[in-house]
Write a protein that holds these residues in place. Structure first.
Motif, PDB file in Angstrom:
ATOM      1  N   ALA A 269       0.835  -1.203   0.000  1.00 30.87           N
ATOM      2  CA  ALA A 269       0.000   0.000   0.000  1.00 30.87           C
ATOM      3  C   ALA A 269       0.867   1.250   0.000  1.00 30.87           C
ATOM      4  CB  ALA A 269      -0.924  -0.006   1.217  1.00 30.87           C
ATOM      5  N   MET A 270       1.919   1.223   0.817  1.00 29.67           N
ATOM      6  CA  MET A 270       2.819   2.368   0.882  1.00 29.67           C
ATOM      7  C   MET A 270       3.510   2.583  -0.474  1.00 29.67           C
ATOM      8  SD  MET A 270       6.022   3.086   3.443  1.00 29.67           S
ATOM      9  CE  MET A 270       6.955   4.621   3.201  1.00 29.67           C
ATOM     10  N   ALA A 271       3.992   1.478  -1.051  1.00 28.59           N
ATOM     11  CA  ALA A 271       4.673   1.566  -2.343  1.00 28.59           C
ATOM     12  C   ALA A 271       3.725   2.078  -3.423  1.00 28.59           C
ATOM     13  CB  ALA A 271       5.235   0.201  -2.730  1.00 28.59           C
ATOM     14  N   GLY A 272       2.445   1.695  -3.326  1.00 30.47           N
ATOM     15  CA  GLY A 272       1.444   2.166  -4.278  1.00 30.47           C
ATOM     16  C   GLY A 272       1.305   3.681  -4.233  1.00 30.47           C
ATOM     17  N   LEU A 273       1.255   4.216  -3.019  1.00 27.14           N
ATOM     18  CA  LEU A 273       1.173   5.673  -2.864  1.00 27.14           C
ATOM     19  C   LEU A 273       2.398   6.354  -3.477  1.00 27.14           C
ATOM     20  CD1 LEU A 273      -0.019   6.156   0.865  1.00 27.14           C
ATOM     21  CD2 LEU A 273      -1.374   6.462  -1.222  1.00 27.14           C
ATOM     22  N   VAL A 274       3.571   5.779  -3.167  1.00 26.99           N
ATOM     23  CA  VAL A 274       4.823   6.377  -3.636  1.00 26.99           C
ATOM     24  C   VAL A 274       4.883   6.357  -5.165  1.00 26.99           C
ATOM     25  CG1 VAL A 274       7.338   6.107  -3.657  1.00 26.99           C
ATOM     26  CG2 VAL A 274       6.071   5.809  -1.519  1.00 26.99           C
ATOM     27  N   LEU A 275       4.517   5.200  -5.729  1.00 26.37           N
ATOM     28  CA  LEU A 275       4.562   5.060  -7.180  1.00 26.37           C
ATOM     29  C   LEU A 275       3.603   6.044  -7.850  1.00 26.37           C
ATOM     30  CD1 LEU A 275       6.032   3.332  -9.244  1.00 26.37           C
ATOM     31  CD2 LEU A 275       4.089   1.756  -9.222  1.00 26.37           C
ATOM     32  N   GLY A 276       2.418   6.206  -7.253  1.00 29.31           N
ATOM     33  CA  GLY A 276       1.450   7.181  -7.761  1.00 29.31           C
ATOM     34  C   GLY A 276       2.045   8.584  -7.796  1.00 29.31           C
ATOM     35  N   GLN A 277       2.812   8.915  -6.753  1.00 32.10           N
ATOM     36  CA  GLN A 277       3.439  10.242  -6.684  1.00 32.10           C
ATOM     37  C   GLN A 277       4.517  10.408  -7.760  1.00 32.10           C
ATOM     38  OE1 GLN A 277       1.400  12.206  -4.805  1.00 32.10           O
ATOM     39  NE2 GLN A 277       3.071  12.953  -3.549  1.00 32.10           N
ATOM     40  N   VAL A 278       5.332   9.341  -7.941  1.00 31.05           N
ATOM     41  CA  VAL A 278       6.412   9.421  -8.939  1.00 31.05           C
ATOM     42  C   VAL A 278       5.813   9.621 -10.335  1.00 31.05           C
ATOM     43  CG1 VAL A 278       8.317   8.188 -10.060  1.00 31.05           C
ATOM     44  CG2 VAL A 278       8.038   8.040  -7.574  1.00 31.05           C
ATOM     45  N   HIS A 279       4.812   8.768 -10.689  1.00 32.10           N
ATOM     46  CA  HIS A 279       4.167   8.930 -11.992  1.00 32.10           C
ATOM     47  C   HIS A 279       3.497  10.301 -12.083  1.00 32.10           C
ATOM     48  CE1 HIS A 279       5.058   5.017 -13.394  1.00 32.10           C
ATOM     49  NE2 HIS A 279       4.273   4.362 -12.561  1.00 32.10           N
ATOM     50  N   GLY A 280       2.812  10.675 -11.002  1.00 33.27           N
ATOM     51  CA  GLY A 280       2.029  11.912 -10.993  1.00 33.27           C
ATOM     52  C   GLY A 280       2.881  13.143 -11.254  1.00 33.27           C
TER      53      GLY A 280
ATOM     54  N   GLY B 183      -1.760  21.501 -10.170  1.00 30.80           N
ATOM     55  CA  GLY B 183      -1.619  20.053  -9.975  1.00 30.80           C
ATOM     56  C   GLY B 183      -0.347  19.721  -9.222  1.00 30.80           C
ATOM     57  N   VAL B 184       0.733  20.425  -9.525  1.00 34.07           N
ATOM     58  CA  VAL B 184       2.013  20.214  -8.848  1.00 34.07           C
ATOM     59  C   VAL B 184       1.870  20.509  -7.353  1.00 34.07           C
ATOM     60  CG1 VAL B 184       4.328  21.171  -8.593  1.00 34.07           C
ATOM     61  CG2 VAL B 184       3.485  20.611 -10.870  1.00 34.07           C
ATOM     62  N   ALA B 185       1.173  21.627  -7.049  1.00 33.08           N
ATOM     63  CA  ALA B 185       1.002  22.024  -5.649  1.00 33.08           C
ATOM     64  C   ALA B 185       0.179  20.977  -4.882  1.00 33.08           C
ATOM     65  CB  ALA B 185       0.325  23.389  -5.566  1.00 33.08           C
ATOM     66  N   LEU B 186      -0.897  20.507  -5.506  1.00 33.71           N
ATOM     67  CA  LEU B 186      -1.739  19.483  -4.873  1.00 33.71           C
ATOM     68  C   LEU B 186      -0.929  18.217  -4.609  1.00 33.71           C
ATOM     69  CD1 LEU B 186      -5.077  19.779  -6.887  1.00 33.71           C
ATOM     70  CD2 LEU B 186      -4.726  20.247  -4.442  1.00 33.71           C
ATOM     71  N   LEU B 187      -0.143  17.838  -5.610  1.00 34.68           N
ATOM     72  CA  LEU B 187       0.656  16.621  -5.501  1.00 34.68           C
ATOM     73  C   LEU B 187       1.664  16.726  -4.361  1.00 34.68           C
ATOM     74  CD1 LEU B 187       1.569  14.417  -8.300  1.00 34.68           C
ATOM     75  CD2 LEU B 187       3.521  15.177  -6.976  1.00 34.68           C
ATOM     76  N   ARG B 188       2.280  17.877  -4.209  1.00 31.41           N
ATOM     77  CA  ARG B 188       3.254  18.074  -3.131  1.00 31.41           C
ATOM     78  C   ARG B 188       2.589  17.760  -1.781  1.00 31.41           C
ATOM     79  NH1 ARG B 188       5.630  22.877  -0.163  1.00 31.41           N
ATOM     80  NH2 ARG B 188       3.461  23.555  -0.228  1.00 31.41           N
TER      81      ARG B 188
ATOM     82  N   GLY C 218       9.356   9.539  -1.662  1.00 27.82           N
ATOM     83  CA  GLY C 218       8.283  10.536  -1.553  1.00 27.82           C
ATOM     84  C   GLY C 218       8.848  11.938  -1.337  1.00 27.82           C
ATOM     85  N   ASP C 219       9.879  12.041  -0.494  1.00 28.15           N
ATOM     86  CA  ASP C 219      10.491  13.359  -0.246  1.00 28.15           C
ATOM     87  C   ASP C 219      11.110  13.931  -1.516  1.00 28.15           C
ATOM     88  OD1 ASP C 219       9.769  13.278   2.389  1.00 28.15           O
ATOM     89  OD2 ASP C 219      11.740  12.653   3.125  1.00 28.15           O
ATOM     90  N   HIS C 220      11.722  13.064  -2.318  1.00 25.49           N
ATOM     91  CA  HIS C 220      12.306  13.558  -3.570  1.00 25.49           C
ATOM     92  C   HIS C 220      11.214  14.001  -4.548  1.00 25.49           C
ATOM     93  CE1 HIS C 220      16.504  13.031  -2.726  1.00 25.49           C
ATOM     94  NE2 HIS C 220      16.248  11.841  -2.217  1.00 25.49           N
ATOM     95  N   VAL C 221      10.077  13.295  -4.537  1.00 25.77           N
ATOM     96  CA  VAL C 221       8.953  13.744  -5.360  1.00 25.77           C
ATOM     97  C   VAL C 221       8.520  15.145  -4.905  1.00 25.77           C
ATOM     98  CG1 VAL C 221       6.531  13.336  -5.954  1.00 25.77           C
ATOM     99  CG2 VAL C 221       8.138  11.419  -5.927  1.00 25.77           C
ATOM    100  N   THR C 222       8.502  15.343  -3.585  1.00 30.32           N
ATOM    101  CA  THR C 222       8.183  16.668  -3.043  1.00 30.32           C
ATOM    102  C   THR C 222       9.156  17.722  -3.560  1.00 30.32           C
ATOM    103  OG1 THR C 222       7.292  15.673  -1.043  1.00 30.32           O
ATOM    104  CG2 THR C 222       7.917  17.980  -0.905  1.00 30.32           C
TER     105      THR C 222
END
Lengths: 233, 233
Positions: B126-137, B149-154, B199-203
């Motif tokens: 589940a955690m990896a799913g969230l992370v992967l969603g963020q990377v793709h997003g 969209g970028v702001a929401l994603l952050r 996730g932090d790097h996606v941020t």
């Protein structure tokens, strides 16, 4: 515009270099503070390290802005451009070293007073000493524009990796001996890992410094081993 | 020089953007591969992720060189310079995401077959799913130049942090229940931490993308919490 504000490219670059040295000094003091706070359960010191991180972040932003405005105004070529882009990258690594020191400091409260056995404490102290030497060293040798010194320093990181592997195993042993050690040892595991990662950022800085000083990449043959991620660990 | 090799600044910038998207795609596939390898003890897949990291590193070097030569040749000002420097930073974060995925993959062998209990496996998935969603997003919304969209994603990163905290606690419980779980759970702890750091790097990428798109910094008020480093954990 008055002539008094006209500066040369070299002046601008010196200013950027000064900021890098200040960030390097702060990084060293944060790593030192975080380790001392950890080993002596000094929560006030830990808080100081956490608040220093905001100073570090602000310095990085300042450096980035200066460097970018320098590129835009001076439009440097080749060597000069390499030095400015190199400074941006070094600032990034120094900022991450600050982050990692902050992360160690944040764990001091979680670990509390009684948790670090003496042997383990010595091992972590020895590892932190190696890391701190590398952080101070890289700022110094780069300041002296000593490419060979930078290359030697990069290769020193291996000693940190070896030390980390032994701290990692010690921590596992403590956890297995007594489940009550698990929570504290888990935090110490992350602290040790953070120290090891600080060493990796010093390596990045060294590789980057070498490139800025010589225009060449250091050979990628450095024996890299966090052995704890290997099957044998 | 022939006219055929004359390209516009926009062409150059598009090339850089294309490289970023390729690196983003590779980052996503590495995170996905590392997680699948971990959850199904698939050592061949883990090896593939490890070798993909060399491709990622080469892409970053290529992007850096292109970006720097672009600055030197085109001497862009303001917005354009911001876009090029932004690309250098994004490539840095994507390269680190690749590193973290590689680090997860390298632990697959160490953990072995029998180690991940079903409940834990679900939590990590589940955690990896969230992370992967963020990377793709983040790669998608930046590609669409969608600052909102970028702001929401952050701000979505907080969900990863919450999930990480719960995985962390679950892992401690397994270790305390049975010391034989300690070695594997320690590796899983680092894997979970690596996912959280991805996730932090996606941020970082999101904040950087926002700056490139709008010229403004996102407000720094994002509720940042890896609660496991707090006393209560």
């Amino acid at each position: 515009m008055s002539e008094h504000i006209v500066t040369s490219f070299d002046d601008d670059l010196r200013e950027v270099g000064k900021l890098i040295r200040e960030m390097g000094g702060l990084a060293g003091s944060m790593v030192n503070g975080a380790t001392m706070a950890l080993l002596s359960a000094d929560i006030a010191l830990a808080h100081r390290v956490v608040s220093d991180d905001a100073v570090m972040d602000a310095s990085q932003r300042e450096l980035d802005e200066r460097a970018i405005s320098l590129i835009a105004r001076r439009q440097p070529m080749a060597d000069d451009l390499r030095a400015v882009v190199g400074a941006i990258r070094m600032a990034g690594d120094l900022e991450r070293i600050g982050d990692l020191a902050k992360n160690i400091a944040k764990r001091v409260e979680a670990i509390g007073h009684d948790a670090v056995p003496r042997d383990l404490s010595h091992s972590i102290e020895a590892m932190a000493g190696l890391v701190l030497g590398q952080v101070h060293g890289v700022v110094d040798v780069y300041g002296e524009r000593d490419a060979e010194g930078v290359a030697l320093l990069r290769d020193e990181d291996e000693r940190i990796d070896v030390k980390y592997t032994s701290v990692f195993r010690e921590l596992l042993t403590y956890m297995m001996e007594d489940p009550r050690n698990i929570t504290a040892c888990t935090h110490l595991l992350f602290c040790a890992k953070n120290l090891e990662r600080i060493g990796d950022h010093v390596t990045n800085i060294a590789e980057n410094a070498y490139y800025v000083l010589t225009g060449q990449q250091l050979p990628a043959t450095r024996p890299k081993s966090d052995e704890t991620a290997q099957p044998a660990a």
